[in-house]
Design a protein around this motif. Structure first.
Motif, PDB file in Angstrom:
ATOM      1  N   SER A 188       0.845  -1.194   0.000  1.00 35.83           N
ATOM      2  CA  SER A 188       0.000   0.000   0.000  1.00 35.83           C
ATOM      3  C   SER A 188       0.878   1.241   0.000  1.00 35.83           C
ATOM      4  O   SER A 188       2.104   1.149   0.136  1.00 35.83           O
ATOM      5  N   THR A 189       0.264   2.399  -0.123  1.00 30.55           N
ATOM      6  CA  THR A 189       1.027   3.649  -0.090  1.00 30.55           C
ATOM      7  C   THR A 189       1.702   3.846   1.266  1.00 30.55           C
ATOM      8  O   THR A 189       2.665   4.588   1.367  1.00 30.55           O
ATOM      9  N   TYR A 190       1.225   3.148   2.302  1.00 34.65           N
ATOM     10  CA  TYR A 190       1.829   3.222   3.633  1.00 34.65           C
ATOM     11  C   TYR A 190       2.762   2.046   3.896  1.00 34.65           C
ATOM     12  O   TYR A 190       3.112   1.755   5.027  1.00 34.65           O
ATOM     13  N   ASN A 191       3.134   1.311   2.817  1.00 29.88           N
ATOM     14  CA  ASN A 191       4.066   0.189   2.866  1.00 29.88           C
ATOM     15  C   ASN A 191       3.518  -1.015   3.619  1.00 29.88           C
ATOM     16  O   ASN A 191       4.277  -1.846   4.102  1.00 29.88           O
ATOM     17  N   ASN A 192       2.199  -1.129   3.744  1.00 29.61           N
ATOM     18  CA  ASN A 192       1.571  -2.310   4.337  1.00 29.61           C
ATOM     19  C   ASN A 192       1.368  -3.366   3.261  1.00 29.61           C
ATOM     20  O   ASN A 192       1.123  -3.042   2.103  1.00 29.61           O
ATOM     21  N   PHE A 193       1.443  -4.626   3.644  1.00 30.56           N
ATOM     22  CA  PHE A 193       1.222  -5.728   2.706  1.00 30.56           C
ATOM     23  C   PHE A 193      -0.272  -5.886   2.451  1.00 30.56           C
ATOM     24  O   PHE A 193      -1.065  -5.951   3.385  1.00 30.56           O
ATOM     25  N   ILE A 194      -0.663  -5.955   1.181  1.00 32.61           N
ATOM     26  CA  ILE A 194      -2.061  -6.182   0.793  1.00 32.61           C
ATOM     27  C   ILE A 194      -2.115  -7.530   0.094  1.00 32.61           C
ATOM     28  O   ILE A 194      -1.545  -7.707  -0.982  1.00 32.61           O
ATOM     29  N   SER A 253     -11.222   1.192  -1.033  1.00 33.11           N
ATOM     30  CA  SER A 253     -10.517   2.335  -0.448  1.00 33.11           C
ATOM     31  C   SER A 253      -9.076   2.447  -0.942  1.00 33.11           C
ATOM     32  O   SER A 253      -8.434   3.468  -0.752  1.00 33.11           O
ATOM     33  N   LEU A 254      -8.552   1.391  -1.582  1.00 27.16           N
ATOM     34  CA  LEU A 254      -7.174   1.392  -2.067  1.00 27.16           C
ATOM     35  C   LEU A 254      -7.169   1.459  -3.585  1.00 27.16           C
ATOM     36  O   LEU A 254      -7.362   0.474  -4.258  1.00 27.16           O
ATOM     37  N   ARG A 255      -6.916   2.634  -4.110  1.00 24.96           N
ATOM     38  CA  ARG A 255      -6.933   2.806  -5.559  1.00 24.96           C
ATOM     39  C   ARG A 255      -5.552   3.131  -6.128  1.00 24.96           C
ATOM     40  O   ARG A 255      -5.374   3.165  -7.318  1.00 24.96           O
ATOM     41  N   ASN A 256      -4.593   3.365  -5.251  1.00 20.39           N
ATOM     42  CA  ASN A 256      -3.270   3.784  -5.703  1.00 20.39           C
ATOM     43  C   ASN A 256      -2.427   2.566  -6.093  1.00 20.39           C
ATOM     44  O   ASN A 256      -2.290   1.629  -5.329  1.00 20.39           O
ATOM     45  N   PHE A 257      -1.871   2.587  -7.287  1.00 18.26           N
ATOM     46  CA  PHE A 257      -1.008   1.522  -7.773  1.00 18.26           C
ATOM     47  C   PHE A 257       0.352   2.122  -8.082  1.00 18.26           C
ATOM     48  O   PHE A 257       0.501   2.883  -9.025  1.00 18.26           O
ATOM     49  N   SER A 258       1.348   1.788  -7.277  1.00 17.80           N
ATOM     50  CA  SER A 258       2.658   2.424  -7.384  1.00 17.80           C
ATOM     51  C   SER A 258       3.541   1.765  -8.440  1.00 17.80           C
ATOM     52  O   SER A 258       3.253   0.684  -8.945  1.00 17.80           O
ATOM     53  N   LYS A 259       4.659   2.409  -8.739  1.00 17.36           N
ATOM     54  CA  LYS A 259       5.648   1.831  -9.652  1.00 17.36           C
ATOM     55  C   LYS A 259       6.206   0.530  -9.072  1.00 17.36           C
ATOM     56  O   LYS A 259       6.490  -0.411  -9.809  1.00 17.36           O
ATOM     57  N   ARG A 276      -2.650  -8.833 -11.369  1.00 18.60           N
ATOM     58  CA  ARG A 276      -2.990  -7.431 -11.615  1.00 18.60           C
ATOM     59  C   ARG A 276      -3.712  -6.872 -10.390  1.00 18.60           C
ATOM     60  O   ARG A 276      -4.394  -7.589  -9.662  1.00 18.60           O
ATOM     61  N   TRP A 277      -3.571  -5.583 -10.197  1.00 18.10           N
ATOM     62  CA  TRP A 277      -4.209  -4.877  -9.081  1.00 18.10           C
ATOM     63  C   TRP A 277      -5.718  -5.108  -9.094  1.00 18.10           C
ATOM     64  O   TRP A 277      -6.352  -5.231  -8.063  1.00 18.10           O
ATOM     65  N   THR A 278      -6.310  -5.238 -10.274  1.00 17.70           N
ATOM     66  CA  THR A 278      -7.763  -5.380 -10.417  1.00 17.70           C
ATOM     67  C   THR A 278      -8.232  -6.831 -10.387  1.00 17.70           C
ATOM     68  O   THR A 278      -9.432  -7.085 -10.444  1.00 17.70           O
ATOM     69  N   ASP A 279      -7.311  -7.797 -10.300  1.00 16.33           N
ATOM     70  CA  ASP A 279      -7.697  -9.214 -10.232  1.00 16.33           C
ATOM     71  C   ASP A 279      -8.417  -9.517  -8.926  1.00 16.33           C
ATOM     72  O   ASP A 279      -8.216  -8.839  -7.917  1.00 16.33           O
ATOM     73  N   GLY A 280      -9.205 -10.564  -8.945  1.00 15.89           N
ATOM     74  CA  GLY A 280      -9.811 -11.081  -7.720  1.00 15.89           C
ATOM     75  C   GLY A 280     -11.298 -10.879  -7.624  1.00 15.89           C
ATOM     76  O   GLY A 280     -11.835  -9.910  -8.143  1.00 15.89           O
ATOM     77  N   ASP A 281     -11.940 -11.835  -6.945  1.00 14.65           N
ATOM     78  CA  ASP A 281     -13.378 -11.745  -6.747  1.00 14.65           C
ATOM     79  C   ASP A 281     -13.815 -12.017  -5.305  1.00 14.65           C
ATOM     80  O   ASP A 281     -14.961 -11.818  -4.956  1.00 14.65           O
TER      81      ASP A 281
END
Length: 94
Positions: free
Chosen positions: A12-18, A42-48, A61-66
């Motif tokens: 995450s942007t706060y360096n937490n594991f998602i 709530s998590l929309r940011n995808f970093s380099k 991919r960030w958008t994968d999963g159900d």
């Protein structure tokens, strides 16, 4: 029963594991279950860094999963009993 749990995910942007992917196998090698979690709204940011992780590590991919990510505890509780020994690799996964 002894099981192996493996997680793949992003930062995450706060360096937490998602967690994006959860795989559970018995120690003898048979797959018990596999899940790909949806990204929390709530998590929309995808970093380099996450783009590099997708391209070079797990191809998720960030958008994968159900499966909603808030169900991860429910999933683990269902798969892991009180007498289960769980093996993981990596400090972030403990």
């Amino acid at each position: 029963m002894d099981i192996i749990v493996d997680l793949q995910g992003f930062k995450s942007t706060y360096n937490n594991f998602i967690c994006k992917e959860l795989a559970v196998a018995s120690i003898c090698g048979s797959v018990l279950d596999h899940f790909i979690f949806a990204t929390p709204p709530s998590l929309r940011n995808f970093s380099k860094e996450n783009a590099w992780i997708t391209a070079n590590l797990h191809s998720l991919r960030w958008t994968d999963g159900d499966v909603p990510l808030n169900k991860i505890r429910e999933v683990l509780d269902r798969l892991i009993s009180e007498n289960t020994t769980v093996y993981v690799k990596g400090l972030e996964k403990k």
